[in-house]
Motif scaffolding. Sequence first.
Motif, PDB file in Angstrom:
ATOM      1  N   LEU A  83     -40.536  -0.676  19.988  1.00 46.33           N
ATOM      2  CA  LEU A  83     -41.582  -0.206  19.079  1.00 46.33           C
ATOM      3  C   LEU A  83     -41.070  -0.158  17.647  1.00 46.33           C
ATOM      4  N   LEU A  84     -39.839   0.328  17.459  1.00 46.36           N
ATOM      5  CA  LEU A  84     -39.268   0.374  16.111  1.00 46.36           C
ATOM      6  C   LEU A  84     -39.082  -1.032  15.545  1.00 46.36           C
ATOM      7  N   VAL A  85     -38.628  -1.962  16.374  1.00 43.13           N
ATOM      8  CA  VAL A  85     -38.487  -3.355  15.932  1.00 43.13           C
ATOM      9  C   VAL A  85     -39.847  -3.910  15.527  1.00 43.13           C
ATOM     10  N   TYR A  86     -40.877  -3.569  16.305  1.00 40.68           N
ATOM     11  CA  TYR A  86     -42.231  -4.005  15.973  1.00 40.68           C
ATOM     12  C   TYR A  86     -42.658  -3.449  14.612  1.00 40.68           C
ATOM     13  N   GLU A 117     -48.323   8.547  29.342  1.00 39.83           N
ATOM     14  CA  GLU A 117     -47.122   7.894  28.843  1.00 39.83           C
ATOM     15  C   GLU A 117     -47.021   6.465  29.368  1.00 39.83           C
ATOM     16  N   SER A 118     -47.462   6.269  30.615  1.00 36.12           N
ATOM     17  CA  SER A 118     -47.393   4.943  31.239  1.00 36.12           C
ATOM     18  C   SER A 118     -48.237   3.915  30.498  1.00 36.12           C
ATOM     19  N   SER A 119     -49.317   4.370  29.855  1.00 33.35           N
ATOM     20  CA  SER A 119     -50.175   3.429  29.117  1.00 33.35           C
ATOM     21  C   SER A 119     -49.468   2.868  27.902  1.00 33.35           C
ATOM     22  N   ILE A 120     -48.537   3.637  27.327  1.00 28.57           N
ATOM     23  CA  ILE A 120     -47.772   3.160  26.170  1.00 28.57           C
ATOM     24  C   ILE A 120     -46.784   2.083  26.606  1.00 28.57           C
ATOM     25  N   TYR A 121     -46.210   2.257  27.802  1.00 26.31           N
ATOM     26  CA  TYR A 121     -45.275   1.259  28.322  1.00 26.31           C
ATOM     27  C   TYR A 121     -45.961  -0.069  28.625  1.00 26.31           C
ATOM     28  N   THR A 170     -40.489  10.396  21.172  1.00 22.00           N
ATOM     29  CA  THR A 170     -40.509   9.866  22.538  1.00 22.00           C
ATOM     30  C   THR A 170     -41.916   9.396  22.874  1.00 22.00           C
ATOM     31  N   PHE A 171     -42.001   8.521  23.861  1.00 18.74           N
ATOM     32  CA  PHE A 171     -43.309   8.067  24.331  1.00 18.74           C
ATOM     33  C   PHE A 171     -44.082   9.216  24.978  1.00 18.74           C
ATOM     34  N   LYS A 172     -43.382  10.164  25.584  1.00 23.86           N
ATOM     35  CA  LYS A 172     -44.050  11.312  26.180  1.00 23.86           C
ATOM     36  C   LYS A 172     -44.769  12.129  25.108  1.00 23.86           C
TER      37      LYS A 172
END
Length: 224
Positions: free
Chosen positions: A72-75, A59-63, A47-49
């Motif tokens: 992210l997985l597609v990337y 977590e918001s910085s990842i979004y 998870t991003f958390k």
Amino acid sequence: MERLLKSIKIAINEKIYVKDPESSTLGKRIVEESILMINEMGFESFTFKKLGAEIGSNESSIYRYFENKHKLLVYLTSWYWGWLEYQLVFATNSIADPSDRLEKAIEIVTRTTAKDSAFSHINEVLLNKIVINENSKSFLTKEVDSENKEGYFVLYKRMVSRIGQMIKDVRPDYPFAVSLASTILEGSLHQHFLKDHFGTLTDCRKNEDATSYFLHLVTTTLNA
């Protein structure tokens, strides 16, 4: 040559991310640590958390870089196919004989992955394991058709096209070049998965066996 390779940037479709992770130290850290974590815990548990806690960031910085963990997985999978394409192009560009060129291409896409020093923030060995285990989750979704139209999978499709053309160069009258090319790419991932988890379901039990198998399969098919 080493300096040239270090200057290469894998170009990913801009629609996959919100902000290019290659554009900042934080973005590269997100990519680097996500590879380590997904490899360790699996995509479902990631998870991003958890990622934010690991890199010491909100977590918001990842979004600000990725809309969700699917993107992210597609990337990550797109980056892998782009990296593999550059490996293939460099290895085959100077090979004139079509059969030798195809043989080298099969070796490149089926061999066990080694670390590439040209990309210091990405562990290609672990990323390869993620692609083996998680690649299908990047496209087995309800949104696959719309994402395909947006060009999310262009690097993977380009790899299939390149190998398909190499097959055509060897045998122009072979009617299933693209099908065989996609079988090589997907089949290689599957054989490596079976080797690691279901050894009785494959004869590919050593690192080099998958390459030997696909070389035999393609040679036998095209010479039939």
